[in-house]
Design an enzyme around this catalytic site. Structure first.
Site: not given
Ligand SMILES: *Cc1c(COP(=O)(O)O)cnc(C)c1O
Length: 377
Positions: A71-72, A151, A179, A201, A237, A325
């Site tokens: 997500g990041t 989140n 989320q 995840h 890759t 975090c």
């Molecule tokens: C967990 C989360 C992210 C980050 O996702 P990752 O896959 O852990 O990098 C970004 N935005 C929200 C709203 C999240 O809950």
């Protein structure tokens, strides 16, 4: 003592079916999807299939899905990729004060490069006003980035309305749906979303894989350079096993969405019912109606978040103070701060978040342990 995990907004366990789907790609299917030979082509086919599945899950076309490391990265790619590729249109970006740090810190980075960012406020339920978004749009505004569901407190934004507004005003609209995906209906066409981030995840998939949907025709600069993977938008890759697991997890999440929603709704009501029975002093943070049922953020006035989390951990209950975090730091959540909650609620907030593995027995037991801790003071 039974350990009870109520921190699914931070991460979720990998679903057994997901792991099962991934294993062949660690055992036998080792080809590189870019290779011409059959070892490579078999795996190429699998990645293509996974791309189609993810696309279907958000009502996009396969060519509009870019696999990322999570997500990041999807958030970074959306913001940096679109802003830098559209410099001729302007340097202004609109977001909100309650975004995930993957968006907020990327905005700060863009500011350091000379871009201008408007951080919209929220009301006490954590919602951005659509009128505020409309008023913030300038002739040089390139994009709007407002998260789908928060989140920390679970509040949902007016995604469809903001999408429509963005479309009318000729501004790109990105939403961090990490989320919300698997909980809410995420349809990029119906909601007029141009860019959308999701992560495996958070929906019982593996860590380290996610995707960005970028509507066809959107100019987006790649910032990881190398090979021609992902149509040159993201070199490197492919994380084949991760991508396979992501697709299986996404499919499962979509197929079980309604029943899981109902289950989470039941769990959160049960938790509060136990607290009511035991006369626990608590107050729910977030929107009373427009919320994601798997997140329950509450303040226990008179307690302190860090001490509570420690006591909960000793009692075998895993919860969080907000975003993962931030844990380990005493800083007040930027989300609760933006919601302008009174000080006693700010310093005593705890986030509980449910997952498909949580049973009613577990949640009742957790609620009772929490009640004992809170009532003891
Ligand atoms: C967990 C989360 C992210 C980050 O996702 P990752 O896959 O852990 O990098 C970004 N935005 C929200 C709203 C999240 O809950």
């Amino acid at each position: 003592m039974q350990e009870i995990y109520l921190d699914h907004a931070a991460t979720t366990p990998v679903h057994p079916e997901v792991l099962e789907a991934m294993l062949p790609y660690y055992r036998d299917m080792h080809g590189n999807p870019s290779s011409m030979h059959r070892f490579g082509q078999r795996v190429r086919h699998t990645v293509d299939e996974a791309r189609s599945i993810i696309a279907r899950c958000v009502n996009a076309e396969p060519g509009e899905i870019i696999f990322t490391s999570g997500g990041t990265e999807a958030d970074n790619m959306a913001l940096i990729g679109v802003m830098t590729a559209n410099r001729d249109k302007g340097k202004h970006l609109i977001t909100s004060q309650i975004e995930h740090h993957a968006v907020l810190h990327t905005c700060e980075y863009l500011e350091s490069l000379g871009y201008e960012v408007t951080y919209l406020p929220v009301d006490e339920t954590g919602r951005v006003a659509v009128e505020d978004v409309a008023q913030a749009i300038r002739p040089d505004t390139v994009m709007i980035s407002i998260m789908f569901g928060n989140n920390e407190v679970g509040t949902l934004q007016h995604i469809g309305k903001i999408g429509k507004l963005a479309k009318e005003r000729g501004v790109y609209f990105h939403t961090d749906a990490v989320q919300a995906f698997g909980i809410e209906e995420v349809d990029v066409k119906r909601l007029h979303v141009d860019l959308l981030s999701i992560s495996a995840h958070k929906v019982n998939g593996p860590k380290g894989v996610g995707s960005l949907y970028a509507r066809r025709g959107i100019k987006i600069a790649s910032y990881i350079h190398g090979g021609n993977q992902e149509k040159k938008r993201r070199a490197g890759t492919e994380n084949v096993a991760g991508i396979v697991g992501f697709a299986r997890a996404a499919e499962l999440a979509i197929n079980t969405r309604e029943e899981r929603r109902a289950h989470y709704e039941k769990l959160r009501r049960m938790m509060m019912a136990v607290w009511d029975e035991q006369s626990v002093d608590y107050v729910v943070n977030g929107h009373p109606k427009f919320y994601m049922p798997h997140i329950l953020n509450v303040s226990f006035p008179g307690t302190k978040t860090e001490a509570m989390l420690m006591k909960l951990d000793i009692a075998g209950v895993a919860a969080a103070s907000g975003s993962a975090c931030m844990s380990g730091s005493l800083e007040i959540s930027h989300v609760l701060r933006a919601m302008n909650l009174p000080e006693d609620r700010l310093i005593s907030a705890i986030r509980f978040s449910f997952g498909y593995g949580n049973t009613e027995e577990q949640v009742r037991e957790a609620a009772e342990r929490i009640a004992r801790i809170v009532n003891k003071g």
